[in-house]
Design a protein around this motif. Structure first.
Motif, PDB file in Angstrom:
ATOM      1  N   LEU A 161      11.929  10.568  60.446  1.00  0.00           N
ATOM      2  CA  LEU A 161      11.252  10.346  59.166  1.00  0.00           C
ATOM      3  C   LEU A 161      10.227   9.232  59.336  1.00  0.00           C
ATOM      4  O   LEU A 161      10.501   8.234  60.007  1.00  0.00           O
ATOM      5  N   PHE A 162       9.071   9.411  58.715  1.00  0.00           N
ATOM      6  CA  PHE A 162       8.037   8.384  58.765  1.00  0.00           C
ATOM      7  C   PHE A 162       7.862   7.739  57.393  1.00  0.00           C
ATOM      8  O   PHE A 162       8.318   8.269  56.377  1.00  0.00           O
ATOM      9  N   LEU A 163       7.171   6.616  57.385  1.00  0.00           N
ATOM     10  CA  LEU A 163       6.859   5.968  56.121  1.00  0.00           C
ATOM     11  C   LEU A 163       5.851   6.810  55.346  1.00  0.00           C
ATOM     12  O   LEU A 163       5.158   7.663  55.903  1.00  0.00           O
ATOM     13  N   LYS A 164       5.780   6.561  54.054  1.00  0.00           N
ATOM     14  CA  LYS A 164       5.054   7.464  53.157  1.00  0.00           C
ATOM     15  C   LYS A 164       3.546   7.488  53.393  1.00  0.00           C
ATOM     16  O   LYS A 164       2.863   8.399  52.914  1.00  0.00           O
ATOM     17  N   ASP A 165       3.013   6.527  54.161  1.00  0.00           N
ATOM     18  CA  ASP A 165       1.566   6.532  54.385  1.00  0.00           C
ATOM     19  C   ASP A 165       1.146   7.414  55.562  1.00  0.00           C
ATOM     20  O   ASP A 165      -0.042   7.507  55.875  1.00  0.00           O
ATOM     21  N   PHE A 166       2.098   8.080  56.210  1.00  0.00           N
ATOM     22  CA  PHE A 166       1.756   8.968  57.321  1.00  0.00           C
ATOM     23  C   PHE A 166       0.952  10.161  56.807  1.00  0.00           C
ATOM     24  O   PHE A 166       1.339  10.823  55.843  1.00  0.00           O
ATOM     25  N   ILE A 217       1.345   4.891  64.039  1.00  0.00           N
ATOM     26  CA  ILE A 217       1.782   5.027  62.655  1.00  0.00           C
ATOM     27  C   ILE A 217       2.361   3.687  62.210  1.00  0.00           C
ATOM     28  O   ILE A 217       2.626   2.808  63.039  1.00  0.00           O
ATOM     29  N   SER A 218       2.564   3.537  60.916  1.00  0.00           N
ATOM     30  CA  SER A 218       3.011   2.231  60.416  1.00  0.00           C
ATOM     31  C   SER A 218       4.497   1.995  60.636  1.00  0.00           C
ATOM     32  O   SER A 218       4.947   0.850  60.678  1.00  0.00           O
ATOM     33  N   GLY A 219       5.268   3.070  60.762  1.00  0.00           N
ATOM     34  CA  GLY A 219       6.695   2.877  60.980  1.00  0.00           C
ATOM     35  C   GLY A 219       7.476   4.150  60.758  1.00  0.00           C
ATOM     36  O   GLY A 219       6.935   5.180  60.344  1.00  0.00           O
ATOM     37  N   ARG A 220       8.757   4.075  61.044  1.00  0.00           N
ATOM     38  CA  ARG A 220       9.653   5.207  60.854  1.00  0.00           C
ATOM     39  C   ARG A 220      10.911   4.730  60.155  1.00  0.00           C
ATOM     40  O   ARG A 220      11.179   3.528  60.078  1.00  0.00           O
ATOM     41  N   ILE A 221      11.675   5.682  59.651  1.00  0.00           N
ATOM     42  CA  ILE A 221      12.970   5.387  59.055  1.00  0.00           C
ATOM     43  C   ILE A 221      14.030   6.028  59.928  1.00  0.00           C
ATOM     44  O   ILE A 221      13.980   7.230  60.201  1.00  0.00           O
ATOM     45  N   ASP A 222      14.964   5.229  60.365  1.00  0.00           N
ATOM     46  CA  ASP A 222      16.034   5.729  61.222  1.00  0.00           C
ATOM     47  C   ASP A 222      17.184   6.229  60.353  1.00  0.00           C
ATOM     48  O   ASP A 222      17.639   5.529  59.456  1.00  0.00           O
ATOM     49  N   TYR A 255      12.704   7.666  49.681  1.00  0.00           N
ATOM     50  CA  TYR A 255      11.999   8.917  49.401  1.00  0.00           C
ATOM     51  C   TYR A 255      12.062   9.298  47.926  1.00  0.00           C
ATOM     52  O   TYR A 255      11.181  10.010  47.432  1.00  0.00           O
ATOM     53  N   LYS A 256      13.057   8.822  47.210  1.00  0.00           N
ATOM     54  CA  LYS A 256      13.079   9.057  45.771  1.00  0.00           C
ATOM     55  C   LYS A 256      11.973   8.284  45.068  1.00  0.00           C
ATOM     56  O   LYS A 256      11.565   8.644  43.961  1.00  0.00           O
ATOM     57  N   SER A 257      11.486   7.233  45.714  1.00  0.00           N
ATOM     58  CA  SER A 257      10.424   6.425  45.108  1.00  0.00           C
ATOM     59  C   SER A 257       9.037   7.000  45.376  1.00  0.00           C
ATOM     60  O   SER A 257       8.040   6.488  44.865  1.00  0.00           O
ATOM     61  N   MET A 258       8.961   8.042  46.179  1.00  0.00           N
ATOM     62  CA  MET A 258       7.654   8.612  46.536  1.00  0.00           C
ATOM     63  C   MET A 258       7.091   9.446  45.386  1.00  0.00           C
ATOM     64  O   MET A 258       7.831  10.046  44.625  1.00  0.00           O
TER      65      MET A 258
END
Length: 266
Positions: A129-134, A244-249, A263-266
């Motif tokens: 999973l990537f951060l929302k700005d991907f 990329i700016s980051g990922r979620i593990d 992801y609920k905040s997206m």
């Protein structure tokens, strides 16, 4: 350039399952593969990727999955719900973590089974999973500028995490020059980690057999970590990088719950 997508969902998520067994309030998720955990507004983690790829013009018919025998039926159900052709779901025949084939053999089997050897194949880990700005289209456009070069994503990690991950070194053009397996921070100036989101061009895919053959007799971890193939690949075929700016593990229950909130905040 036409991209085919291979979702790598044959893992067994043993750490997550242990966490779930220890948390009665989450027992309803026991046995659910990581890739099918509900995430944000989606019914499953991989639905996030499916929607993103389809929005970028990749049809469901060009999205493939490699899973294990234990979870095959639930991935078929997911594919059926999302109009992914059922023939695009491949079963690697394993039933437990102990007899798993490993990520790289699974990639190789799926590429051969689906006849993707002459395609550019984007391999995505089932818990990636990537951060929302991907922005996938930016990744795609970068890939098209170098159609004969594989492309991987990289993100910066803090010093304290360098020894926990594989680190990629690059030249001034962003081409991979070295892959270091969990180095000490003092061993490299690079802080680039590389998640399982790899675009492999045909020349790279053609090296899978050789890598697996040379890994025979070694611990299973040698073929279970996709980064091992990257380390084998870059001296033989050029591999570019896309920051990329980051990922979620999503390793255990705590990180999954954090990802769900994010992801609920997206």
């Amino acid at each position: 350039m036409v991209i085919k997508v291979l979702l790598l969902v044959a893992g067994y998520g043993t750490r997550l399952q242990q966490d779930l067994r220890a948390s009665p309030s989450h027992h309803h998720l026991l046995g659910v593969p990581k890739a099918l955990l509900p995430l944000g507004q989606e019914d499953a983690l991989i639905t996030y990727w499916l929607d993103l790829f389809k929005a970028s013009g990749i049809p469901a018919s060009d999205i493939y999955l490699v899973t294990n025998a234990a979870s095959y039926s639930v991935f078929v159900s997911w594919a059926n719900r999302h109009q992914v052709p059922l023939v695009n779901v491949f079963n690697d025949g394993t039933m437990s973590n102990e007899d798993r084939l490993g990520a790289v053999p699974d990639i190789n089997l799926a590429v051969k089974h689906f006849g993707l050897g002459q395609d550019s194949v984007l391999v995505v880990g089932g818990d990636t999973l990537f951060l929302k700005d991907f922005v996938f289209n930016n990744f795609f456009q970068t890939a098209k500028t170098h159609p004969n070069r594989s492309l991987v994503t990289v993100y910066s990690v803090p010093d304290e995490d360098v020894s926990k991950v594989g680190i990629i070194e690059t030249n001034s053009k962003g081409v991979v020059t070295s892959f270091l397996e969990k180095p000490e921070p003092s061993e490299t100036s690079s802080r680039y980690a590389c998640p399982c989101f790899y675009l492999f061009v045909p020349n790279a895919l053609s090296l899978l057999d050789a890598f697996i053959d040379e890994s025979k007799g070694k611990p299973k971890e040698e073929v279970d970590a996709t980064g091992k193939f990257l380390a084998y690949l870059f001296p033989r075929c050029p591999v570019g990088t896309f920051p990329i700016s980051g990922r979620i593990d999503v390793g255990g229950l705590s990180s999954y719950l954090q990802a769900d909130v994010y992801y609920k905040s997206m």
